[in-house]
Design an enzyme around this catalytic site. Sequence first.
Site, PDB file in Angstrom:
ATOM      1  N   HIS A  14       0.845  -1.216   0.000  1.00  0.00           N
ATOM      2  CA  HIS A  14       0.000   0.000   0.000  1.00  0.00           C
ATOM      3  C   HIS A  14       0.864   1.244   0.000  1.00  0.00           C
ATOM      4  CE1 HIS A  14      -3.204   2.796   1.366  1.00  0.00           C
ATOM      5  NE2 HIS A  14      -4.029   1.878   0.913  1.00  0.00           N
ATOM      6  N   PHE A  15       1.445   1.654  -0.947  1.00  0.00           N
ATOM      7  CA  PHE A  15       1.606   1.105  -2.295  1.00  0.00           C
ATOM      8  C   PHE A  15       3.095   0.972  -2.537  1.00  0.00           C
ATOM      9  CE2 PHE A  15      -2.364   3.515  -2.223  1.00  0.00           C
ATOM     10  CZ  PHE A  15      -3.266   2.565  -2.639  1.00  0.00           C
TER      11      PHE A  15
END
EC number: 4.2.1.59
Length: 154
Positions: free
Chosen positions: A57-58
């Site tokens: 993420h991410f």
Amino acid sequence: MNEAATVLGTADIQEILKLLPHRYPFLLVDRIIEIDSDNSAIGIKNVTANEPHFTGHFPEKPIMPGVLLIEGMAQTAGAICARKTGGGSNLVYFMTIDNARFRKPVVPGDRVEFHVVKQKQRGNIWKFHCDAKVDGQLVAEADIGAMIVSKEDV
């Protein structure tokens, strides 16, 4: 440490571990710099690049998931409830979330302050307004509800 925080109260990681059942990787409050009885608190989360959620993420642009900001708010509120009602002898269950808003991304290197203020309490049900701030700027906010339950009743 400012004088007001000393008078109001603080909690280091050792005390937080006594108050909350959460542990790595889900303990999201490193320290509480200010506790005003059962009315308010400011919890701190130092966001680091090696936290497990950043791998997905991410990968190219790590952003702390909003749900973890809400959880940090809830844990700060939970520490108030637990401290007021007998420390580790009770569990604090996160019950409701209302009016959640995410304003700015939180990234590795940020120091998040979770500001929680009790709005009302009826029996073992508590309601809080919570703000998450980085460098004094609002990054998230929510109203949350919590319920205190004796460990013996679970």
